[in-house]
Write a protein that holds these residues in place. Structure first.
Motif, PDB file in Angstrom:
ATOM      1  N   PRO A  40      20.555 -12.951  -9.070  1.00 29.05           N
ATOM      2  CA  PRO A  40      21.974 -13.453  -8.787  1.00 29.05           C
ATOM      3  C   PRO A  40      22.239 -13.329  -7.138  1.00 29.05           C
ATOM      4  CG  PRO A  40      21.951 -11.757 -10.473  1.00 29.05           C
ATOM      5  CD  PRO A  40      20.521 -11.687  -9.929  1.00 29.05           C
ATOM      6  N   GLY A 138      26.907  -7.527 -13.668  1.00 27.43           N
ATOM      7  CA  GLY A 138      26.946  -8.987 -13.993  1.00 27.43           C
ATOM      8  C   GLY A 138      25.665  -9.797 -14.100  1.00 27.43           C
ATOM      9  N   ASN A 139      24.506  -8.793 -14.090  1.00 29.57           N
ATOM     10  CA  ASN A 139      23.086  -9.345 -14.223  1.00 29.57           C
ATOM     11  C   ASN A 139      22.780  -9.521 -15.722  1.00 29.57           C
ATOM     12  OD1 ASN A 139      20.293  -9.240 -14.740  1.00 29.57           O
ATOM     13  ND2 ASN A 139      20.235  -9.092 -12.284  1.00 29.57           N
ATOM     14  N   ARG A 166      30.525 -13.217 -16.274  1.00 27.46           N
ATOM     15  CA  ARG A 166      30.810 -13.034 -14.901  1.00 27.46           C
ATOM     16  C   ARG A 166      29.679 -13.888 -14.162  1.00 27.46           C
ATOM     17  NH1 ARG A 166      31.274  -6.261 -14.143  1.00 27.46           N
ATOM     18  NH2 ARG A 166      33.126  -6.254 -15.346  1.00 27.46           N
ATOM     19  N   SER A 167      28.632 -13.937 -14.634  1.00 22.03           N
ATOM     20  CA  SER A 167      27.580 -14.633 -13.940  1.00 22.03           C
ATOM     21  C   SER A 167      27.071 -16.129 -14.459  1.00 22.03           C
ATOM     22  CB  SER A 167      26.309 -13.926 -13.518  1.00 22.03           C
ATOM     23  OG  SER A 167      25.791 -13.343 -14.940  1.00 22.03           O
ATOM     24  N   THR A 170      26.753 -19.736 -12.614  1.00 21.50           N
ATOM     25  CA  THR A 170      25.588 -20.273 -11.787  1.00 21.50           C
ATOM     26  C   THR A 170      24.396 -19.733 -12.396  1.00 21.50           C
ATOM     27  OG1 THR A 170      25.707 -18.756 -10.288  1.00 21.50           O
ATOM     28  CG2 THR A 170      26.986 -20.704  -9.733  1.00 21.50           C
ATOM     29  N   ASN A 171      24.419 -18.955 -13.159  1.00 22.71           N
ATOM     30  CA  ASN A 171      23.064 -18.103 -13.669  1.00 22.71           C
ATOM     31  C   ASN A 171      22.427 -18.715 -14.891  1.00 22.71           C
ATOM     32  OD1 ASN A 171      21.536 -15.748 -14.840  1.00 22.71           O
ATOM     33  ND2 ASN A 171      21.049 -15.435 -12.905  1.00 22.71           N
ATOM     34  N   ALA A 174      22.196 -16.543 -17.715  1.00 24.27           N
ATOM     35  CA  ALA A 174      23.469 -15.626 -18.329  1.00 24.27           C
ATOM     36  C   ALA A 174      24.114 -16.866 -19.207  1.00 24.27           C
ATOM     37  CB  ALA A 174      24.453 -15.347 -17.061  1.00 24.27           C
TER      38      ALA A 174
END
Length: 272
Positions: A40, A138-139, A166-167, A170-171, A174
């Motif tokens: 992140p 949020g990982n 939460r992530s 863009t992740n 996730a």
């Protein structure tokens, strides 16, 4: 002729003067050869790589070690480089320092080490604590690994959705994990359309699992149009990245007809 990555990192740094102004050249080079796609802390314009190329390990250790003096993500990347070089003790030490500075990616790697006993004494309670801390930050991997241990994310799937969301903007990890929860109706309402959109975002970042899910969704017409050609393309991309489910899906598509004996047991497949 293809040039080894370590031979072109200097050119890459020079080709990105705007980025270089915002951070040290050592950090630019560290990101170029050792950034983790699921970290992140990684800037959006840094692609990262699932594994550090063997030809780039020495380069990664050299530049990440310098950048790590002022960057926690470089310290995390240094741990990855040490791990790739089979220097487990050094990797654990680097991840511990990065985790102390707030790197959730480093917390996850330390958690994995404690969960498996790799380089440290096996300690599931410590692994759970690290995964929980990463999940709270949020990982996505922290959430999924905590669930795998039967931790808070598994006991409270609605909370797991919240943490992943939460992530998920863009992740890729996730997006994939949240997509799975939406597609299965875990922790809330089932939503194939939203799940497919998340899988598509993660697939665009070459996430193997998301590519495989996009293949399955396109093949079945879940959450969107049915498209056999697109399904095959997604499966092929996922299989090329090592996804076993995608490889099996391609084999089933190639050999769709099952020959059975009198008892109904599969004997062989007809392929074309």
């Amino acid at each position: 002729m293809f040039k080894p990555l370590h031979a072109i990192v200097f050119a890459a740094a020079l080709a990105a003067p705007v980025v270089a102004q915002a951070q040290s050249a050592d950090l630019v080079l560290c990101d170029r050869v050792a950034a983790d796609p699921s970290d992140p802390d990684k800037p959006a314009d840094v692609k990262g790589m699932a594994e550090i190329a063997s030809a780039d390990i020495a380069t990664a250790i050299k530049y990440c070690a310098v950048a790590a003096r002022s960057s926690r993500r470089a310290m995390f990347a240094l741990g990855r480089a040490y791990a790739a070089n089979r220097q487990t003790g050094e990797a654990i030490a680097a991840w511990r320092k990065a985790a102390d500075k707030g790197s959730s990616a480093a917390m996850v790697e330390l958690g994995v080490a404690y969960a498996t006993g790799a380089g440290v004494a096996k300690d599931e309670a410590q692994a759970r604590k690290l995964f929980e801390k990463a999940a709270q930050a949020g990982n996505a991997r922290g959430v999924s690994n905590l669930a795998a241990l039967g931790g808070g994310a598994a006991a409270d799937p609605a909370r797991a959705r919240e943490l992943l969301a939460r992530s998920a903007e863009t992740n890729a990890e996730a997006q994939y994990q949240l997509g799975l929860m939406l597609s299965e109706g875990t922790g809330g309402a089932k939503d194939d359309v939203a799940a497919r959109a998340l899988f598509e975002k993660a697939a665009a970042q070459n996430h193997p699992g998301a590519l495989e899910r996009m293949g399955a969704f396109a093949q079945a017409g879940r959450g969107g149009p049915k498209d056999s050609d697109a399904a095959k393309a997604y499966y092929e991309r996922a299989a090329a990245l090592g996804d076993e489910d995608a490889k099996k899906a391609l084999e089933r598509a190639r050999c769709p007809y099952v020959i059975k004996d009198k008892r109904g047991n599969p004997v062989t497949n007809l392929c074309f």
